[in-house]
Design an enzyme around this catalytic site. Structure first.
Site, PDB file in Angstrom:
ATOM      1  N   LYS A  60      62.851  -0.150  54.139  1.00 22.86           N
ATOM      2  CA  LYS A  60      63.351   0.241  54.107  1.00 22.86           C
ATOM      3  C   LYS A  60      63.613   1.177  55.516  1.00 22.86           C
ATOM      4  O   LYS A  60      62.876   1.416  56.099  1.00 22.86           O
ATOM      5  CB  LYS A  60      63.426   1.751  53.306  1.00 22.86           C
ATOM      6  CG  LYS A  60      63.842   3.459  53.333  1.00 22.86           C
ATOM      7  CD  LYS A  60      62.894   4.354  53.132  1.00 22.86           C
ATOM      8  CE  LYS A  60      62.308   4.742  54.759  1.00 22.86           C
ATOM      9  NZ  LYS A  60      63.392   4.845  55.112  1.00 22.86           N
TER      10      LYS A  60
ATOM     11  N   GLU B 111      54.083   0.807  64.723  1.00 19.51           N
ATOM     12  CA  GLU B 111      54.380   0.046  66.202  1.00 19.51           C
ATOM     13  C   GLU B 111      54.906   2.156  66.218  1.00 19.51           C
ATOM     14  O   GLU B 111      56.139   2.183  65.579  1.00 19.51           O
ATOM     15  CB  GLU B 111      56.088  -0.743  66.430  1.00 19.51           C
ATOM     16  CG  GLU B 111      55.646  -0.399  68.298  1.00 19.51           C
ATOM     17  CD  GLU B 111      57.248   0.771  69.252  1.00 19.51           C
ATOM     18  OE1 GLU B 111      56.632   1.117  69.052  1.00 19.51           O
ATOM     19  OE2 GLU B 111      57.696  -0.419  68.501  1.00 19.51           O
TER      20      GLU B 111
ATOM     21  N   CYS C 273      60.826   3.974  72.554  1.00 19.36           N
ATOM     22  CA  CYS C 273      59.872   3.889  72.663  1.00 19.36           C
ATOM     23  C   CYS C 273      59.197   3.993  73.517  1.00 19.36           C
ATOM     24  O   CYS C 273      58.102   4.469  74.277  1.00 19.36           O
ATOM     25  CB  CYS C 273      58.978   3.593  71.275  1.00 19.36           C
ATOM     26  SG  CYS C 273      59.228   1.915  71.229  1.00 19.36           S
TER      27      CYS C 273
ATOM     28  N   GLU D 275      56.996  13.076  73.854  1.00 20.48           N
ATOM     29  CA  GLU D 275      57.939  12.193  73.819  1.00 20.48           C
ATOM     30  C   GLU D 275      59.566  13.323  74.308  1.00 20.48           C
ATOM     31  O   GLU D 275      59.278  13.523  73.131  1.00 20.48           O
ATOM     32  CB  GLU D 275      58.011  10.984  73.024  1.00 20.48           C
ATOM     33  CG  GLU D 275      58.248  10.171  74.265  1.00 20.48           C
ATOM     34  CD  GLU D 275      57.912   8.707  72.323  1.00 20.48           C
ATOM     35  OE1 GLU D 275      57.441   8.803  71.427  1.00 20.48           O
ATOM     36  OE2 GLU D 275      58.285   7.335  72.788  1.00 20.48           O
TER      37      GLU D 275
HETATM   38  P1  ADP Z   1      61.707   9.777  63.620  1.00 22.20           P
HETATM   39  O1  ADP Z   1      61.387  11.009  64.265  1.00 22.20           O
HETATM   40  O2  ADP Z   1      61.766   9.165  64.725  1.00 22.20           O
HETATM   41  O3  ADP Z   1      62.941   9.799  62.698  1.00 22.20           O
HETATM   42  P2  ADP Z   1      59.898   9.053  61.798  1.00 22.20           P
HETATM   43  O4  ADP Z   1      58.755   8.276  62.020  1.00 22.20           O
HETATM   44  O5  ADP Z   1      60.397  10.049  61.419  1.00 22.20           O
HETATM   45  O6  ADP Z   1      60.474   8.959  63.327  1.00 22.20           O
HETATM   46  O7  ADP Z   1      60.948   7.556  60.695  1.00 22.20           O
HETATM   47  C1  ADP Z   1      60.938   6.673  60.794  1.00 22.20           C
HETATM   48  C2  ADP Z   1      60.970   5.964  59.373  1.00 22.20           C
HETATM   49  O8  ADP Z   1      59.981   6.458  59.172  1.00 22.20           O
HETATM   50  C3  ADP Z   1      61.781   6.319  58.710  1.00 22.20           C
HETATM   51  O9  ADP Z   1      62.401   5.537  57.672  1.00 22.20           O
HETATM   52  C4  ADP Z   1      61.456   7.934  57.968  1.00 22.20           C
HETATM   53  O10 ADP Z   1      62.520   7.280  56.903  1.00 22.20           O
HETATM   54  C5  ADP Z   1      60.237   7.022  57.055  1.00 22.20           C
HETATM   55  N1  ADP Z   1      59.608   7.844  57.395  1.00 22.20           N
HETATM   56  C6  ADP Z   1      59.311   9.396  57.614  1.00 22.20           C
HETATM   57  N2  ADP Z   1      58.604  10.458  57.080  1.00 22.20           N
HETATM   58  C7  ADP Z   1      57.924   8.909  56.267  1.00 22.20           C
HETATM   59  C8  ADP Z   1      56.977  10.220  55.078  1.00 22.20           C
HETATM   60  N3  ADP Z   1      56.443  10.714  55.250  1.00 22.20           N
HETATM   61  N4  ADP Z   1      57.174   8.966  54.303  1.00 22.20           N
HETATM   62  C9  ADP Z   1      57.533   7.587  54.428  1.00 22.20           C
HETATM   63  N5  ADP Z   1      58.210   7.468  55.069  1.00 22.20           N
HETATM   64  C10 ADP Z   1      58.809   7.923  56.756  1.00 22.20           C
END
Ligand code: ADP
Length: 490
Positions: A182, A260, A294, A392
């Protein structure tokens, strides 16, 4: 075999499950927009747990045949995929720029960078050695062999829409795993294009499955994978809170994890540094992808003796950066990904100024260019009390902290829960050895700002996560060791 596509021919808006493009089961879609203008580029599948489960079903069905293929057969598929990515470099680069916003030259650079992991793991696929353990008892033979972990779920961020997913899928397929993936909701189109090319390269149906989802739907769709015992591994790049959540939720089925996570990298300039080289290294490390990386330096520590001179040199270079949409060939900094990102940058700068920071250049939104632009900024007199010290920023902001001696700089650099990348500049051999060992980070740039390479192990320590991507170690994350003990041989 090396078919080339126009940009429009690479765009897919459905999920890819079991070798076929399929709409979300409840037929919902969400919009993907161009961050430079806010215009809608496509409406893509907004997946539910049922779609996630269909992907797992396909990956589980495809696993036995894929893992049974000879390593060199899996390698051949990966080599074809690599060739197709490179043949479509221009269109993929343009697609990255379109949905992510980075300048076109950087978009194309990312394609070559991401593809390098596919070539690397195609080669590593044929070098998955085990051990014949020196004999301990008569009549007994002990061997250790490496096997694919099984179905892998990959969840990726938006800052490198191609490279982050390529460097997860390539080692997984090389190891003999099958994949459900995903991509981030901001940038799903590049991931779909990559999957299209993988299919074209001969990745069999079910071996690589991709679902897209809006942020609201992603949580439930991914939770389906977290709780499914057939998914044996989660590989994730993203924020630390989400990484911790994935680790917690997948504990029920004890999955293998590669995380990561966030960085907050320090960059130290000692007074015995080559200042020109340090400025050039900082420019390269900090302003790639508009500071949305990052491994970007987030805290820059400069020794008192060279502080003002370094700040002036840097501000001159930063002030000259060209901020423009990706379509402008002169662009060096594009728009930030979304308004959430822009608001965080503005909050950090405003907070720093309120706590006494001096703006050497920048320090403001560039609303005349569009909704998501921020001026590249250098802030002097940064202190540990400011938000940008502990969070960050993920944008084109350089805060300069002043320090007196080496011990103070190392202690400040390590004073964070994170430990992904760290950088320092010095011409002293003994200092280089001491500081390289003292920094708590998975990656250390020594007189160098560009550290990423498919041949090197990329990953962090502390709350920046665990696991390594790239290098000879990158495959281990997708393998488990089986010990075979054969007796009665004499
Ligand atoms: P950013 O803040 O840079 O968007 P995230 O860690 O929120 O970083 O997002 C990174 C990935 O994790 C994306 O693919 C996002 O859709 C997914 N994601 C964010 N929150 C969740 C969650 N609670 N469960 C599953 N996937 C998530």
């Amino acid at each position: 075999m090396t078919r080339t596509f126009e940009l429009a021919g690479l765009i897919r808006s459905d999920n890819f499950i079991d070798g076929a493009w399929t709409p979300a089961q409840d037929n919902v879609r969400f919009a993907v927009t161009n961050p430079a203008s806010g215009e809608i580029i496509a409406e893509v599948a907004d997946s539910s747990p049922a779609d996630a489960c269909a992907a797992t079903n396909a990956a589980a069905r495809a696993l036995p045949a894929w893992r049974a293929r000879l390593p060199k057969e899996r390698a051949a598929v990966l080599h074809r995929w690599h060739a197709l990515i490179m043949a479509n470099l221009d269109a993929l680069g343009a697609l990255i720029s379109l949905e992510q916003g980075k300048p076109l030259a950087e978009g194309k650079g990312e394609v070559a960078y991401g593809a390098s992991y596919v070539a690397w793991f195609a080669e590593e696929a044929t070098r998955i050695y085990g051990d014949l353990i020196p004999q301990q008892q008569r009549g007994k033979r002990m061997t250790a062999v490496k096997e694919p972990v099984g179905v892998v779920a990959a969840i990726t961020p938006w800052n490198f829409p191609l490279a982050m997913i390529a460097r997860k899928i390539a080692p997984a397929l090389a190891a003999g795993c099958t994949v459900v993936a995903k991509p981030a909701e901001d940038t799903p189109l590049t991931a779909s294009a990559l999957v299209l090319l993988a299919h074209e390269a001969g990745v069999p149906p079910g071996v690589l499955n991709l679902i897209t989802a809006s942020r609201d739907h992603a949580v439930a769709a991914v939770a389906e994978w977290l709780h499914d015992a057939r998914v044996r591994k989660i590989t994730f790049t993203g924020s630390t809170p989400v990484g911790k959540y994935l680790a917690r939720e997948s504990a029920e089925t004890l999955k293998k994890l590669s995380l990561e996570l966030g960085g907050n990298a320090p960059f130290i300039v000692f007074d015995d540094a080559d200042l020109e080289a340090a400025v050039a290294g900082l420019m390269a490390a900090k302003f790639r992808n508009g500071g949305q990386t990052c491994v970007c330096p987030n805290r820059v520590y400069v020794q008192a003796g060279v502080y003002e001179r370094f700040g002036a040199l840097l501000a001159e270079r930063v002030g000259a950066l060209k901020v423009a949409p990706a379509t402008d060939p002169a662009a060096q900094i594009g728009p930030m990904i979304n308004s959430r990102a822009l608001d965080k940058i503005a909050r950090h700068v405003d907070d720093a100024v309120a706590h006494g920071a001096r703006v050497l250049t920048g320090g403001k939104r560039l609303a005349e260019l569009g909704p998501h632009y921020y001026a590249p900024t250098v802030l002097a007199d940064a202190t540990a009390a400011m938000q940008l010290n502990s969070e960050e920023t993920f944008g084109p902001i350089v805060p300069l902290f002043r320090f007196e001696d080496e011990a103070e700089a190392v202690s400040a650099a390590n004073d964070t829960p994170f430990g992904l990348a760290a950088y320092f500049y010095s011409e002293g051999v003994k200092r280089i050895d001491r500081v390289a060992r003292a920094l708590e980070a998975g990656i250390v740039g020594i007189n160098e700002g560009a550290v990423a390479s498919e041949a090197a192990p990329f990953g962090g320590v502390k709350e920046s996560g665990y696991g390594r991507e790239g290098s000879k170690y990158g495959l281990d994350d997708y393998l488990s060791i089986k010990y075979l003990c054969q007796g009665n041989l004499e």
